[in-house]
Design an enzyme around this catalytic site. Structure first.
Site, short mmCIF file in Angstrom:
data_model
loop_
_atom_site.label_atom_id
_atom_site.label_comp_id
_atom_site.label_asym_id
_atom_site.label_seq_id
_atom_site.Cartn_x
_atom_site.Cartn_y
_atom_site.Cartn_z
CG HIS A 206 -1.66 1.28 1.43
ND1 HIS A 206 -2.89 1.52 0.86
CD2 HIS A 206 -1.35 2.40 2.14
CE1 HIS A 206 -3.31 2.72 1.20
NE2 HIS A 206 -2.38 3.28 1.99
CD GLU A 207 2.09 3.42 3.67
OE1 GLU A 207 2.31 4.53 3.13
OE2 GLU A 207 1.08 3.21 4.38
CG HIS B 128 0.53 6.37 -0.48
ND1 HIS B 128 -0.64 6.95 -0.96
CD2 HIS B 128 0.20 5.77 0.70
CE1 HIS B 128 -1.62 6.72 -0.11
NE2 HIS B 128 -1.14 6.00 0.89
CG HIS C 282 5.92 11.49 -5.16
ND1 HIS C 282 7.20 11.40 -4.66
CD2 HIS C 282 5.74 12.80 -5.46
CE1 HIS C 282 7.76 12.58 -4.65
NE2 HIS C 282 6.89 13.46 -5.14
#
Length: 235
Positions: free
Chosen positions: A104-105, A108, A112
């Site tokens: 999940h991270e 991100h 980005h």
């Protein structure tokens, strides 16, 4: 009986209690779900760090560091530092839950890299959200204490920045989870029941953001009722 801002007993406190209950239930659910699938290791025996590195490199991302951070489920990606931080409960673990959170991270980090519009909007709205969070209450209090309703109404307006920030956060978090689950499946990192377990963990985590938004909306409603009632008394 008095409550809060020197006003008579405020029945709207029930809105705060409802919000707290919903947020508490969501937090309990995500912790319980994480704990359940944190006891199930993936069949391949790969760690969350290895999965994170694989996902980042597969996306052409080589300038993001993976670090350990203290705490439980304090995992996050810092776009300014280009650092993906995994908590003690996730870093180096082989559980289905840990891999889901790490992926999940990574979602991100990919957002980005791709200049994902909602992520850029969320980052840009942080200063306004901070203003709304820190200044709205003092402004409302001062407005009510001195009996100047327009100032209190300004405070309520400032608090809407907090609601807006949490609303913007939803698509960012849901998209990161969708990316993570898609990559875990496509790259055969987690399959079958393992993938279902990661899905449940990330869905439970997403519900905490929904609960937080709902609780903040209830808080905004309460503030609007208090200020509106004060204005009617002054008329």
């Amino acid at each position: 009986m008095y409550y809060g801002y020197g006003l008579y007993y405020d029945p709207t406190i029930i809105l705060v209690l409802i919000g707290a209950l919903i947020s508490g239930a969501a937090s309990f659910m995500v912790q319980a779900t994480f704990n359940k699938y944190n006891r199930i290791n993936n069949f391949r025996g790969i760690t969350s760090n290895q999965v994170a590195e694989h996902i980042l490199h597969s996306a052409g991302i080589y300038d993001v560091r993976i670090e350990r951070i203290r705490g439980n489920l304090t995992d996050h990606y810092s776009p300014n530092e280009k650092v993906l931080r995994l908590s003690d409960a996730v870093y180096g673990k082989t559980s289905v839950a840990a891999i889901g959170v790490a992926a999940h991270e990574c979602g991100h980090a990919i957002q980005h890299q791709e200049n994902y519009a909602p992520l850029k909007l969320r980052s840009a709205s942080v200063p306004l959200a901070n203003i709304g969070s820190w200044i709205s209450w003092p402004v409302i209090l001062i407005g009510l204490l001195i009996g100047y309703t327009p100032l209190a109404q300004l405070g309520v307006f400032l608090f809407t920045f907090v609601v807006a920030f949490q609303l913007i956060t939803l698509p960012v978090e849901f998209d990161a989870s969708a990316r993570a689950l898609r990559i875990l499946n496509q790259d055969h990192i987690l399959e079958g029941d393992e993938h279902k377990g990661a899905t449940k963990v990330l869905r439970a985590a997403a519900m905490t953001y929904v609960a937080a938004l709902f609780a903040t909306i209830l808080q905004l409603l309460r503030l609007a009722i208090i200020v509106g009632g004060h204005n009617r008394r002054d008329d």
